[in-house]
Design a protein around this motif. Structure first.
Motif, PDB file in Angstrom:
ATOM      1  N   ARG A 105     -51.079  24.473 102.825  1.00 62.45           N
ATOM      2  CA  ARG A 105     -51.747  25.724 103.165  1.00 62.45           C
ATOM      3  C   ARG A 105     -50.772  26.769 103.731  1.00 62.45           C
ATOM      4  NH1 ARG A 105     -56.119  25.687 105.860  1.00 62.45           N
ATOM      5  NH2 ARG A 105     -56.721  23.530 105.493  1.00 62.45           N
ATOM      6  N   ARG A 106     -49.573  26.346 104.122  1.00 61.98           N
ATOM      7  CA  ARG A 106     -48.615  27.284 104.699  1.00 61.98           C
ATOM      8  C   ARG A 106     -47.939  28.151 103.650  1.00 61.98           C
ATOM      9  NH1 ARG A 106     -45.197  22.769 107.711  1.00 61.98           N
ATOM     10  NH2 ARG A 106     -45.518  21.915 105.602  1.00 61.98           N
ATOM     11  N   LEU A 107     -47.994  27.740 102.375  1.00 59.16           N
ATOM     12  CA  LEU A 107     -47.353  28.494 101.307  1.00 59.16           C
ATOM     13  C   LEU A 107     -48.388  29.314 100.557  1.00 59.16           C
ATOM     14  CD1 LEU A 107     -44.949  25.748  99.899  1.00 59.16           C
ATOM     15  CD2 LEU A 107     -44.419  27.569 101.531  1.00 59.16           C
ATOM     16  N   PRO A 108     -48.096  30.571 100.248  1.00 62.45           N
ATOM     17  CA  PRO A 108     -49.069  31.420  99.557  1.00 62.45           C
ATOM     18  C   PRO A 108     -49.214  31.049  98.089  1.00 62.45           C
ATOM     19  CG  PRO A 108     -46.997  32.580  99.786  1.00 62.45           C
ATOM     20  CD  PRO A 108     -46.841  31.286 100.552  1.00 62.45           C
ATOM     21  N   VAL A 109     -50.376  31.352  97.541  1.00 63.39           N
ATOM     22  CA  VAL A 109     -50.629  31.177  96.115  1.00 63.39           C
ATOM     23  C   VAL A 109     -50.789  32.571  95.512  1.00 63.39           C
ATOM     24  CG1 VAL A 109     -52.192  30.241  94.369  1.00 63.39           C
ATOM     25  CG2 VAL A 109     -51.743  28.955  96.472  1.00 63.39           C
ATOM     26  N   ARG A 110     -50.077  32.817  94.420  1.00 62.25           N
ATOM     27  CA  ARG A 110     -50.143  34.140  93.809  1.00 62.25           C
ATOM     28  C   ARG A 110     -49.915  34.015  92.304  1.00 62.25           C
ATOM     29  NH1 ARG A 110     -45.164  33.166  95.653  1.00 62.25           N
ATOM     30  NH2 ARG A 110     -43.339  34.082  94.610  1.00 62.25           N
ATOM     31  N   THR A 111     -50.200  35.094  91.599  1.00 61.72           N
ATOM     32  CA  THR A 111     -49.947  35.138  90.155  1.00 61.72           C
ATOM     33  C   THR A 111     -48.957  36.256  89.866  1.00 61.72           C
ATOM     34  OG1 THR A 111     -51.808  36.647  89.729  1.00 61.72           O
ATOM     35  CG2 THR A 111     -52.259  34.278  89.665  1.00 61.72           C
ATOM     36  N   GLY A 114     -49.252  36.563  84.750  1.00 62.06           N
ATOM     37  CA  GLY A 114     -50.049  35.503  84.151  1.00 62.06           C
ATOM     38  C   GLY A 114     -49.599  34.103  84.491  1.00 62.06           C
ATOM     39  N   ARG A 115     -48.642  33.962  85.416  1.00 65.19           N
ATOM     40  CA  ARG A 115     -48.157  32.644  85.814  1.00 65.19           C
ATOM     41  C   ARG A 115     -48.570  32.363  87.258  1.00 65.19           C
ATOM     42  NH1 ARG A 115     -41.930  32.164  84.187  1.00 65.19           N
ATOM     43  NH2 ARG A 115     -42.386  29.956  84.602  1.00 65.19           N
ATOM     44  N   LEU A 116     -48.826  31.095  87.556  1.00 70.52           N
ATOM     45  CA  LEU A 116     -49.306  30.673  88.864  1.00 70.52           C
ATOM     46  C   LEU A 116     -48.144  30.152  89.705  1.00 70.52           C
ATOM     47  CD1 LEU A 116     -51.774  30.066  90.728  1.00 70.52           C
ATOM     48  CD2 LEU A 116     -51.870  27.810  89.633  1.00 70.52           C
ATOM     49  N   TYR A 117     -48.072  30.623  90.956  1.00 71.52           N
ATOM     50  CA  TYR A 117     -47.020  30.191  91.871  1.00 71.52           C
ATOM     51  C   TYR A 117     -47.632  29.699  93.179  1.00 71.52           C
ATOM     52  CZ  TYR A 117     -43.455  32.357  88.911  1.00 71.52           C
ATOM     53  OH  TYR A 117     -42.633  32.677  87.862  1.00 71.52           O
ATOM     54  N   HIS A 118     -47.066  28.609  93.680  1.00 68.57           N
ATOM     55  CA  HIS A 118     -47.378  28.128  95.031  1.00 68.57           C
ATOM     56  C   HIS A 118     -46.085  28.229  95.823  1.00 68.57           C
ATOM     57  CE1 HIS A 118     -48.300  24.598  97.916  1.00 68.57           C
ATOM     58  NE2 HIS A 118     -48.796  25.716  98.405  1.00 68.57           N
ATOM     59  N   GLY A 119     -46.014  29.222  96.724  1.00 71.00           N
ATOM     60  CA  GLY A 119     -44.736  29.535  97.325  1.00 71.00           C
ATOM     61  C   GLY A 119     -43.792  30.018  96.239  1.00 71.00           C
ATOM     62  N   PRO A 120     -42.543  29.536  96.213  1.00 69.34           N
ATOM     63  CA  PRO A 120     -41.607  29.971  95.168  1.00 69.34           C
ATOM     64  C   PRO A 120     -41.705  29.159  93.880  1.00 69.34           C
ATOM     65  CG  PRO A 120     -40.469  28.567  96.728  1.00 69.34           C
ATOM     66  CD  PRO A 120     -41.884  28.705  97.244  1.00 69.34           C
ATOM     67  N   ALA A 121     -42.518  28.102  93.886  1.00 70.71           N
ATOM     68  CA  ALA A 121     -42.534  27.161  92.762  1.00 70.71           C
ATOM     69  C   ALA A 121     -43.578  27.543  91.717  1.00 70.71           C
ATOM     70  CB  ALA A 121     -42.798  25.741  93.265  1.00 70.71           C
ATOM     71  N   SER A 122     -43.161  27.614  90.469  1.00 66.98           N
ATOM     72  CA  SER A 122     -44.082  27.847  89.361  1.00 66.98           C
ATOM     73  C   SER A 122     -44.936  26.609  89.138  1.00 66.98           C
ATOM     74  CB  SER A 122     -43.302  28.172  88.086  1.00 66.98           C
ATOM     75  OG  SER A 122     -44.157  28.158  86.951  1.00 66.98           O
ATOM     76  N   GLN A 123     -46.188  26.845  88.823  1.00 65.08           N
ATOM     77  CA  GLN A 123     -47.127  25.746  88.563  1.00 65.08           C
ATOM     78  C   GLN A 123     -47.476  25.647  87.075  1.00 65.08           C
ATOM     79  OE1 GLN A 123     -47.952  23.605  91.092  1.00 65.08           O
ATOM     80  NE2 GLN A 123     -46.459  24.855  92.207  1.00 65.08           N
ATOM     81  N   ASP A 124     -46.558  26.103  86.235  1.00 62.71           N
ATOM     82  CA  ASP A 124     -46.788  26.040  84.783  1.00 62.71           C
ATOM     83  C   ASP A 124     -47.047  24.612  84.317  1.00 62.71           C
ATOM     84  OD1 ASP A 124     -46.505  28.737  84.551  1.00 62.71           O
ATOM     85  OD2 ASP A 124     -44.536  28.703  83.579  1.00 62.71           O
TER      86      ASP A 124
END
Length: 216
Positions: A105-111, A114-124
């Motif tokens: 929960r400490r890391l933000p989720v953003r797009t 069109g790609r999903l990121y949790h913190g700096p990591a891509s969730q492709d």
């Protein structure tokens, strides 16, 4: 804090060398003790917690005609978390494969584009895996029923807050765990006139139960 207190106390009493040695010995002993007594929660347990949260929310949807199968295996695949489908849901709006995720929960989720990121990591890779699970489920159901079946993939995220209600990324619906009911209500409204009837739901549910065995 205890090590600092020991260092200060023994320094005033016997000198700083003795104080430093006592503090270092205490710190090493404390680390060793914690390493042997503190339980490390493996990823599989964290996933199970997310699955349990989704299961409770899916049970509420039974009155709306949605039936769920949880923790189902894909036949012919090596055992492991990547061969397990968290949830298969069959209801008026069709067939869905849900992937329950618990993230930091400490890391933000953003797009971004069109790609999903949790913190700096891509969730492709997670989105690709959700699509793959849906494809495998559709293939197995088609073989069982004798006709094509459309299966919609979705990812449910627990932990960090999401800046949207429901979004679709790379053909995967992504939403917060608290939005499970909202998601299926929206799907029901979007498919009015094309709903599966109770008999069709029962047939597809039974086929899924046969085609994708429960985790033992």
């Amino acid at each position: 804090m205890i090590a600092a207190a020991l260092f200060l106390g023994f320094t005033l009493w016997l000198g700083w060398r003795i104080g430093l040695t006592i503090a270092a010995v205490f710190t090493a002993a404390d680390i060793l003790f914690r390493s042997k007594t503190t339980a490390i929660v493996p990823p599989a347990i964290r996933v199970s917690a997310a699955q349990g949260s989704t299961r409770r929310r899916l049970r509420v949807l039974q009155s709306a005609g949605y039936l769920a199968l949880n923790a189902r295996t894909i036949p012919g695949r090596k055992s492991g978390t990547r061969s397990i489908i968290d949830h298969i849901v069959v209801g008026p709006a069709g067939v869905f494969v849900l992937d329950s995720e618990r993230w930091d929960r400490r890391l933000p989720v953003r797009t971004i584009s069109g790609r999903l990121y949790h913190g700096p990591a891509s969730q492709d890779d997670r989105l690709e895996h959700s699509r793959w699970e849906a494809h495998q489920t559709a293939k197995l159901l088609a073989a069982e029923l004798g006709h094509p079946v459309k299966v919609r993939p979705a990812m449910i995220i627990y932990g960090p807050s999401l800046p949207w209600t429901v979004t679709r990324l790379q053909r995967v619906d992504v939403f917060d765990g608290g939005r499970v009911g909202t998601y299926f209500r929206r799907q029901s409204k979007a498919t009015v006139g094309h709903h599966l009837n109770p008999r069709q739901i029962a047939l597809v549910y039974a086929a899924a139960d046969r085609a994708l065995p429960s985790v033992q």
